[in-house]
Design a protein around this motif. Structure first.
Motif, PDB file in Angstrom:
ATOM      1  N   ASP A 257      35.852 -29.586  -4.116  1.00 43.90           N
ATOM      2  CA  ASP A 257      36.837 -28.846  -4.903  1.00 43.90           C
ATOM      3  C   ASP A 257      37.112 -29.476  -6.264  1.00 43.90           C
ATOM      4  N   MET A 258      36.832 -30.755  -6.417  1.00 46.20           N
ATOM      5  CA  MET A 258      37.126 -31.442  -7.668  1.00 46.20           C
ATOM      6  C   MET A 258      35.955 -31.407  -8.650  1.00 46.20           C
ATOM      7  N   SER A 259      34.801 -30.947  -8.231  1.00 46.11           N
ATOM      8  CA  SER A 259      33.630 -30.919  -9.100  1.00 46.11           C
ATOM      9  C   SER A 259      33.753 -29.789 -10.114  1.00 46.11           C
ATOM     10  N   PRO A 260      33.403 -30.078 -11.382  1.00 51.01           N
ATOM     11  CA  PRO A 260      33.456 -29.006 -12.381  1.00 51.01           C
ATOM     12  C   PRO A 260      32.356 -27.976 -12.123  1.00 51.01           C
ATOM     13  N   SER A 261      32.597 -26.754 -12.555  1.00 55.87           N
ATOM     14  CA  SER A 261      31.595 -25.699 -12.414  1.00 55.87           C
ATOM     15  C   SER A 261      30.441 -25.954 -13.382  1.00 55.87           C
ATOM     16  N   THR A 262      29.345 -25.294 -13.141  1.00 58.66           N
ATOM     17  CA  THR A 262      28.198 -25.400 -14.052  1.00 58.66           C
ATOM     18  C   THR A 262      28.603 -24.960 -15.448  1.00 58.66           C
ATOM     19  N   ALA A 263      29.365 -23.886 -15.548  1.00 58.83           N
ATOM     20  CA  ALA A 263      29.820 -23.406 -16.864  1.00 58.83           C
ATOM     21  C   ALA A 263      30.651 -24.468 -17.579  1.00 58.83           C
ATOM     22  N   GLU A 264      31.515 -25.170 -16.837  1.00 63.33           N
ATOM     23  CA  GLU A 264      32.343 -26.214 -17.434  1.00 63.33           C
ATOM     24  C   GLU A 264      31.484 -27.389 -17.891  1.00 63.33           C
ATOM     25  N   ILE A 265      30.510 -27.768 -17.106  1.00 66.25           N
ATOM     26  CA  ILE A 265      29.604 -28.858 -17.498  1.00 66.25           C
ATOM     27  C   ILE A 265      28.833 -28.468 -18.758  1.00 66.25           C
ATOM     28  N   MET A 266      28.349 -27.231 -18.806  1.00 66.53           N
ATOM     29  CA  MET A 266      27.624 -26.760 -19.991  1.00 66.53           C
ATOM     30  C   MET A 266      28.537 -26.760 -21.225  1.00 66.53           C
ATOM     31  N   ARG A 267      29.764 -26.308 -21.063  1.00 70.85           N
ATOM     32  CA  ARG A 267      30.711 -26.283 -22.178  1.00 70.85           C
ATOM     33  C   ARG A 267      30.983 -27.693 -22.696  1.00 70.85           C
ATOM     34  N   ARG A 268      31.231 -28.611 -21.763  1.00 73.06           N
ATOM     35  CA  ARG A 268      31.510 -29.990 -22.164  1.00 73.06           C
ATOM     36  C   ARG A 268      30.292 -30.640 -22.801  1.00 73.06           C
ATOM     37  N   GLY A 269      29.109 -30.360 -22.250  1.00 68.68           N
ATOM     38  CA  GLY A 269      27.881 -30.909 -22.832  1.00 68.68           C
ATOM     39  C   GLY A 269      27.647 -30.425 -24.249  1.00 68.68           C
ATOM     40  N   MET A 270      27.826 -29.119 -24.456  1.00 72.14           N
ATOM     41  CA  MET A 270      27.643 -28.575 -25.810  1.00 72.14           C
ATOM     42  C   MET A 270      28.704 -29.123 -26.767  1.00 72.14           C
ATOM     43  N   ASN A 271      29.933 -29.293 -26.281  1.00 71.36           N
ATOM     44  CA  ASN A 271      30.970 -29.894 -27.127  1.00 71.36           C
ATOM     45  C   ASN A 271      30.568 -31.300 -27.555  1.00 71.36           C
ATOM     46  N   CYS A 272      30.026 -32.060 -26.618  1.00 66.96           N
ATOM     47  CA  CYS A 272      29.580 -33.421 -26.919  1.00 66.96           C
ATOM     48  C   CYS A 272      28.458 -33.402 -27.952  1.00 66.96           C
ATOM     49  N   LEU A 273      27.474 -32.539 -27.724  1.00 69.59           N
ATOM     50  CA  LEU A 273      26.353 -32.447 -28.663  1.00 69.59           C
ATOM     51  C   LEU A 273      26.819 -32.042 -30.052  1.00 69.59           C
ATOM     52  N   THR A 274      27.641 -31.010 -30.141  1.00 67.14           N
ATOM     53  CA  THR A 274      28.065 -30.548 -31.468  1.00 67.14           C
ATOM     54  C   THR A 274      28.973 -31.561 -32.150  1.00 67.14           C
ATOM     55  N   GLU A 275      29.760 -32.283 -31.365  1.00 62.37           N
ATOM     56  CA  GLU A 275      30.627 -33.314 -31.951  1.00 62.37           C
ATOM     57  C   GLU A 275      29.802 -34.428 -32.598  1.00 62.37           C
ATOM     58  N   HIS A 276      28.711 -34.801 -31.948  1.00 63.37           N
ATOM     59  CA  HIS A 276      27.917 -35.930 -32.422  1.00 63.37           C
ATOM     60  C   HIS A 276      26.747 -35.530 -33.314  1.00 63.37           C
ATOM     61  N   LEU A 277      26.240 -34.326 -33.147  1.00 63.61           N
ATOM     62  CA  LEU A 277      25.070 -33.898 -33.915  1.00 63.61           C
ATOM     63  C   LEU A 277      25.375 -32.812 -34.933  1.00 63.61           C
ATOM     64  N   GLY A 278      26.450 -32.099 -34.745  1.00 61.92           N
ATOM     65  CA  GLY A 278      26.713 -30.908 -35.543  1.00 61.92           C
ATOM     66  C   GLY A 278      26.051 -29.718 -34.861  1.00 61.92           C
ATOM     67  N   ILE A 279      26.480 -28.514 -35.215  1.00 59.89           N
ATOM     68  CA  ILE A 279      26.016 -27.334 -34.508  1.00 59.89           C
ATOM     69  C   ILE A 279      24.519 -27.094 -34.689  1.00 59.89           C
TER      70      ILE A 279
END
Length: 78
Positions: A3-25
């Protein structure tokens, strides 16, 4: 998945946020496109990278990374 594991959509959202934060869009999109196009195998890439290193070298690199890139997120350190 518990129940505490994030959904695939949440992992994808967080991953893209990390990438765009560090690399730019634009570079984040290029990274994703390259991973898809090259059928990138992250596990094999990590294996090849770390297999050639001594435990001491891995430790030195980890310590340097921690010094150079202090954690600024909001996760809990265990």
């Amino acid at each position: 998945m518990n129940d505490m594991s994030p959904s695939t959509a949440e992992i994808m959202r967080r991953g893209m946020n990390c990438l765009t934060e560090h690399l730019g869009i634009v570079e984040a999109e290029r990274f994703v496109a390259t991973v898809i196009r090259e059928k990138f195998d992250y596990t094999r890439w990590q294996r090849e990278y770390f297999d050639g290193m001594s435990p001491e070298k891995i430790s030195q690199e980890a310590e340097k990374f921690e010094r150079d890139e202090p954690y600024t997120g909001n996760a809990v350190r265990l």
